[in-house]
Design a protein around this motif. Structure first.
Motif, short mmCIF file in Angstrom:
data_model
loop_
_atom_site.label_atom_id
_atom_site.label_comp_id
_atom_site.label_asym_id
_atom_site.label_seq_id
_atom_site.Cartn_x
_atom_site.Cartn_y
_atom_site.Cartn_z
N LYS A 160 -7.09 39.22 -64.43
CA LYS A 160 -7.66 38.76 -62.17
C LYS A 160 -7.97 37.34 -63.63
O LYS A 160 -9.40 37.15 -63.91
N ASN A 161 -6.97 36.12 -63.51
CA ASN A 161 -7.30 34.73 -64.15
C ASN A 161 -8.36 34.85 -65.90
O ASN A 161 -8.70 34.55 -65.95
N GLY A 162 -7.00 35.77 -67.02
CA GLY A 162 -7.57 35.84 -67.71
C GLY A 162 -8.81 37.05 -68.69
O GLY A 162 -9.44 37.01 -69.61
N ARG A 163 -9.19 37.64 -67.93
CA ARG A 163 -10.06 37.92 -67.89
C ARG A 163 -9.84 39.66 -67.38
O ARG A 163 -8.88 39.81 -66.28
N HIS B 215 -3.09 44.33 -59.36
CA HIS B 215 -3.59 43.20 -59.45
C HIS B 215 -5.11 43.40 -58.63
O HIS B 215 -5.03 44.66 -57.23
N TRP C 29 -16.77 41.70 -66.44
CA TRP C 29 -15.20 41.88 -66.17
C TRP C 29 -14.98 40.74 -67.58
O TRP C 29 -16.03 39.83 -68.51
N SER D 225 -12.61 39.16 -71.79
CA SER D 225 -11.15 39.16 -72.19
C SER D 225 -11.10 40.15 -72.71
O SER D 225 -11.38 41.42 -72.76
#
Length: 143
Positions: free
Chosen positions: A26-29, A103, A120, A122
């Protein structure tokens, strides 16, 4: 099916323990769980498939128990096996890990399962943090 981690110990009997686990970007993480207590490691959210339960139903249940999040659109990526001792069950297990990409939709609660916390990371952080090589291999395939 590919094996990751330690080989089967000669003379040791193992019980099959199927499980479903999720890669949750989600959102690059990535949404990970940290299991304190006996394990003290970062993991892909997920866990054992109960008798009579489908892997996707188990995935939704386990992700919620370990993270408090609801997920959507799980897509099966593949499976691997691990031979491990599970001290919380006093069990030598052949873990059959079904890996999905899904997701994370919405946080509903704090993790209901004891000793779990949400983190969360990377993709790069997750690659060095995840506790088992099978999880890392599937994460590398996704990213």
């Amino acid at each position: 099916m590919r094996r990751y981690g330690e080989p089967r110990l000669e003379g040791q009997s193992y019980r099959a323990r199927p499980g479903a686990y999720a890669i949750l970007p989600k959102n690059g993480r990535l949404l990970l769980t940290y299991q304190a207590g006996i394990h003290n490691e970062f993991q892909l959210p997920g866990g054992g498939i109960d008798p009579g339960e489908s892997p996707v139903t188990a995935l939704h249940r386990e992700v919620f128990e370990e993270t408090g999040w609801r997920i959507a659109q799980p897509r099966f990526l593949g499976a691997f096996r691990r031979f491990v001792f599970m001290p919380e069950y006093d069990l030598w297990a052949e873990k059959i890990c079904h890996i999905y990409r899904a997701h994370p939709v919405r946080k509903l609660a704090e993790p209901p399962e004891e000793d779990h916390s949400v983190h969360w990371a990377s993709p790069e952080q997750a690659m060095v943090s995840l506790g088992n090589p099978g999880d890392r291999a599937f994460l590398q395939r996704v990213f």
